[in-house]
Design an enzyme around this catalytic site. Structure first.
Site, PDB file in Angstrom:
ATOM      1  N   LYS A 104       0.892  -1.159  -0.113  1.00  0.00           N
ATOM      2  CA  LYS A 104       0.099  -0.022  -0.148  1.00  0.00           C
ATOM      3  C   LYS A 104       0.983   1.416  -0.051  1.00  0.00           C
ATOM      4  O   LYS A 104       1.911   1.089   0.629  1.00  0.00           O
ATOM      5  CB  LYS A 104      -0.890   0.109   1.293  1.00  0.00           C
ATOM      6  N   GLY A 216     -20.137   6.749   3.152  1.00  0.00           N
ATOM      7  CA  GLY A 216     -19.003   7.257   2.164  1.00  0.00           C
ATOM      8  C   GLY A 216     -19.676   7.104   0.593  1.00  0.00           C
ATOM      9  O   GLY A 216     -20.184   6.098   0.538  1.00  0.00           O
ATOM     10  N   TYR A 217     -19.534   8.088  -0.159  1.00  0.00           N
ATOM     11  CA  TYR A 217     -19.994   8.331  -1.353  1.00  0.00           C
ATOM     12  C   TYR A 217     -18.862   8.561  -2.442  1.00  0.00           C
ATOM     13  O   TYR A 217     -19.075   9.299  -3.348  1.00  0.00           O
ATOM     14  CB  TYR A 217     -20.978   9.183  -1.275  1.00  0.00           C
ATOM     15  N   GLY A 218     -17.788   7.554  -2.591  1.00  0.00           N
ATOM     16  CA  GLY A 218     -16.975   7.906  -3.602  1.00  0.00           C
ATOM     17  C   GLY A 218     -16.962   6.626  -4.605  1.00  0.00           C
ATOM     18  O   GLY A 218     -18.091   6.267  -4.653  1.00  0.00           O
ATOM     19  N   ASN A 219     -15.850   6.089  -4.933  1.00  0.00           N
ATOM     20  CA  ASN A 219     -15.826   5.214  -6.063  1.00  0.00           C
ATOM     21  C   ASN A 219     -16.427   3.734  -5.426  1.00  0.00           C
ATOM     22  O   ASN A 219     -17.612   3.420  -6.090  1.00  0.00           O
ATOM     23  CB  ASN A 219     -14.389   4.772  -6.257  1.00  0.00           C
ATOM     24  N   ALA A 220     -16.399   3.445  -4.139  1.00  0.00           N
ATOM     25  CA  ALA A 220     -17.008   2.132  -3.732  1.00  0.00           C
ATOM     26  C   ALA A 220     -18.400   2.513  -3.472  1.00  0.00           C
ATOM     27  O   ALA A 220     -19.278   1.875  -3.650  1.00  0.00           O
ATOM     28  CB  ALA A 220     -16.055   1.770  -2.515  1.00  0.00           C
ATOM     29  N   GLY A 221     -18.537   3.491  -2.410  1.00  0.00           N
ATOM     30  CA  GLY A 221     -19.891   3.652  -1.990  1.00  0.00           C
ATOM     31  C   GLY A 221     -21.121   4.095  -3.049  1.00  0.00           C
ATOM     32  O   GLY A 221     -22.312   3.980  -3.044  1.00  0.00           O
TER      33      GLY A 221
HETATM   34  P1  NAD Z   1     -13.076   7.813  -2.523  1.00  0.00           P
HETATM   35  O1  NAD Z   1     -11.953   8.695  -2.126  1.00  0.00           O
HETATM   36  O2  NAD Z   1     -13.449   7.569  -3.829  1.00  0.00           O
HETATM   37  O3  NAD Z   1     -14.320   7.973  -1.551  1.00  0.00           O
HETATM   38  C1  NAD Z   1     -14.527   8.286  -0.068  1.00  0.00           C
HETATM   39  C2  NAD Z   1     -15.730   8.429   0.406  1.00  0.00           C
HETATM   40  O4  NAD Z   1     -15.633   8.620   1.810  1.00  0.00           O
HETATM   41  C3  NAD Z   1     -15.676   9.958  -0.114  1.00  0.00           C
HETATM   42  O5  NAD Z   1     -17.157  10.153  -0.410  1.00  0.00           O
HETATM   43  C4  NAD Z   1     -15.627  10.654   1.201  1.00  0.00           C
HETATM   44  O6  NAD Z   1     -16.290  11.904   1.300  1.00  0.00           O
HETATM   45  C5  NAD Z   1     -16.254   9.855   2.234  1.00  0.00           C
HETATM   46  N1  NAD Z   1     -15.662  10.029   3.593  1.00  0.00           N
HETATM   47  C6  NAD Z   1     -14.301  10.371   3.979  1.00  0.00           C
HETATM   48  N2  NAD Z   1     -14.614  10.605   5.490  1.00  0.00           N
HETATM   49  C7  NAD Z   1     -15.796  10.086   5.806  1.00  0.00           C
HETATM   50  C8  NAD Z   1     -16.855  10.076   6.939  1.00  0.00           C
HETATM   51  N3  NAD Z   1     -16.006  10.442   8.149  1.00  0.00           N
HETATM   52  N4  NAD Z   1     -17.798   9.768   6.898  1.00  0.00           N
HETATM   53  C9  NAD Z   1     -18.677   9.378   5.938  1.00  0.00           C
HETATM   54  N5  NAD Z   1     -17.867   9.527   4.636  1.00  0.00           N
HETATM   55  C10 NAD Z   1     -16.547   9.852   4.703  1.00  0.00           C
HETATM   56  O7  NAD Z   1     -12.360   6.156  -2.101  1.00  0.00           O
HETATM   57  P2  NAD Z   1     -12.952   4.855  -2.309  1.00  0.00           P
HETATM   58  O8  NAD Z   1     -11.933   4.336  -3.617  1.00  0.00           O
HETATM   59  O9  NAD Z   1     -14.499   4.879  -2.515  1.00  0.00           O
HETATM   60  O10 NAD Z   1     -12.547   4.027  -0.968  1.00  0.00           O
HETATM   61  C11 NAD Z   1     -13.489   3.834   0.143  1.00  0.00           C
HETATM   62  C12 NAD Z   1     -13.076   2.632   0.974  1.00  0.00           C
HETATM   63  O11 NAD Z   1     -12.919   1.626   0.244  1.00  0.00           O
HETATM   64  C13 NAD Z   1     -11.517   3.008   1.441  1.00  0.00           C
HETATM   65  O12 NAD Z   1     -11.556   2.249   2.708  1.00  0.00           O
HETATM   66  C14 NAD Z   1     -10.789   2.083   0.351  1.00  0.00           C
HETATM   67  O13 NAD Z   1      -9.644   1.655   1.125  1.00  0.00           O
HETATM   68  C15 NAD Z   1     -11.912   0.894   0.095  1.00  0.00           C
HETATM   69  N6  NAD Z   1     -11.548   0.290  -0.977  1.00  0.00           N
HETATM   70  C16 NAD Z   1     -11.482   1.060  -2.222  1.00  0.00           C
HETATM   71  C17 NAD Z   1     -11.192   0.317  -3.240  1.00  0.00           C
HETATM   72  C18 NAD Z   1     -11.133   0.867  -4.733  1.00  0.00           C
HETATM   73  O14 NAD Z   1     -11.075   0.151  -5.677  1.00  0.00           O
HETATM   74  N7  NAD Z   1     -11.497   2.034  -4.911  1.00  0.00           N
HETATM   75  C19 NAD Z   1     -11.002  -1.105  -3.325  1.00  0.00           C
HETATM   76  C20 NAD Z   1     -10.923  -1.752  -2.080  1.00  0.00           C
HETATM   77  C21 NAD Z   1     -11.121  -1.138  -0.898  1.00  0.00           C
END
Ligand code: NAD
Length: 414
Positions: A104, A216-221
């Protein structure tokens, strides 16, 4: 105070130990990263000043194959967090039978405060710094929190310019035009939805009118919202770093996504009630999906959770203390090392495609993802039932067994 994620990781290893008949030395090895690179990156900002950034890349374990893991940009990033995330990657790759180890990386920064040009400079500085620490057969980075396909393209471009030749499989999560894989953007959410579907079948809840909340509303959410809606589940609450929204009649993915793109937050979405991030955890739903950061579900809020199932799309969202409380309440936790493995599975497919030059259709990516992750779910489910343990313990039993076996064949040398 937030739990140290590296301490959480080590505790999770210990919780699987009683169910494994392997020598203590393997647990000792599996609690320490093999090597950690620490960088101090000077970046000239748009106003002419120079700002220093701390960054890391942790190589946790490569007994099963080259190191693999994402790169995170966040103010909270620190050495122990990066090590913990690389440990979880090691376990995850083994859970889903990938010939990969765990790594990582991360930069301590607030990307919201940086212009696109500054982000590019910081990213290229990091790529230059880690260029001797990554490689197609050595360590393959990918996106994580606050990084995306554009970030991966800058890293690929910097790395290839330093090396002087094309090496498409040095990084995954790239744009399609730069050698990315179809289906990578939605892979984490898609894998999670396959796991949830199988778990609901086992619980006899599949096809019922179920409600969900997503933290959480990013890529995963955000993508999981879209996919759950497609499955007929009702998403009634979602949150991001600015707060949470709730509507008991359901939130439309297209409309919430459009609102988030326009205003940069889900908060204020018309027709929803604004609630706090903590309140989102208390909403009466069937399925709760942490998809933000680690250490969010703790002993101080676990008792308030009403969901029957928790799908961990985030890495390390639940502290061991919270997990004990939730398990006593009968909540089924689908652990991160299985639930969010769709991302690394399709990253592996992208790596294979880049190495062979043979690019797959989206249908082929989806079918192979489904086959691998569904099989992994049933393997872990069987171990859970066999030993009468939690899903996370079962996943660690499976993974540590595989990694220790590879280490035994390799031997300790020199
Ligand atoms: P991202 O940056 O696209 O989104 C993160 C989201 O979390 C954003 O909407 C942000 O506003 C929100 N957030 C941050 N702090 C917060 C809080 N205190 N309360 C509520 N929401 C909050 O990131 P992502 O890629 O979606 O990753 C999210 C999680 O999924 C991480 O733990 C990451 O390690 C895990 N993950 C991601 C992937 C991937 O392919 N992107 C794969 C496996 C695991």
């Amino acid at each position: 105070m937030q739990r140290n994620p590296y301490e959480m990781f080590k505790q999770q290893i210990d919780e699987a130990a009683p169910f494994l008949k392997i020598d203590q030395e393997y647990f000792d090895i599996l609690k320490e990263p093999k090597e950690v690179l620490e960088l101090s990156l000077p970046v000239r900002l748009d106003d002419g000043s120079v700002k220093m950034f701390k960054a890391w890349r942790s190589h946790f374990n490569n007994a099963l194959g080259p190191y693999k893991g994402g790169i995170r940009y966040h103010v909270q990033v620190n050495r122990d967090e990066v090590i913990a995330l690389s440990g979880w990657m090691t376990i995850k790759c083994a859970v889903v039978r990938l010939p990969l180890g765990g790594a990582k990386g991360g930069i301590s920064c607030n990307p919201a405060e940086l212009s696109t040009g500054e982000l590019e400079k910081l990213t290229r500085a990091y790529a230059l710094g880690v260029s001797r620490f990554i490689g197609t057969d050595y360590d393959i980075p990918a996106p994580d929190v606050n990084t995306n396909a554009q970030t991966m393209a800058w890293i690929a471009d910097t790395y290839e310019k330093v090396k002087g030749f094309s090496e498409p499989s040095v990084i995954t999560g790239k744009p399609i035009e730069v050698g990315g894989s179809l289906g990578r953007g939605t892979a984490t959410a898609q894998g999670g939805v396959f796991i949830l579907r199988e778990a609901l079948k086992e619980l006899g809840l599949h096809g019922k009118d179920l409600t969900c909340a997503i933290q959480g509303y990013g890529n995963a959410g955000s993508f999981v919202h879209q996919l759950l809606q497609g499955m007929g589940l009702k998403v009634v609450a979602v949150s991001d770093s600015k707060g949470a929204i709730y509507n008991p009649n359901g939130l439309s993915y297209d409309k919430v996504k459009e609102h988030k793109l326009r205003t940069r937050s889900v908060v204020g979405f018309p027709g929803s009630e604004t609630i706090s991030g903590e309140d989102l955890l208390r909403v009466d739903v069937d399925v709760l999906i942490p998809a933000a950061l680690e250490g969010m579900i703790t002993e101080s809020n676990a008792n308030d959770i009403k969901a029957k199932v928790m799908l961990e799309l985030a890495n390390g969202p639940t502290t061991p203390e919270a997990e004990a409380i939730l398990s006593d309440k009968g909540v089924l936790i689908l652990p991160d090392v299985l639930a969010n493995a769709g991302g690394v599975i399709v990253s592996y497919f992208e790596w294979v495609q880049g190495r062979t030059g043979d690019y797959w259709s989206e249908k082929m990516v989806q079918e192979r993802l489904e086959e691998r992750i569904v099989q992994s779910f049933h393997d872990i489910w069987a171990i859970k039932n066999n030993y009468k343990i939690r899903m996370r313990q079962a996943a660690y039993v499976q993974a540590i067994g595989r990694i220790a076996s590879a280490m035994r064949f390799r031997g300790i040398w020199p």
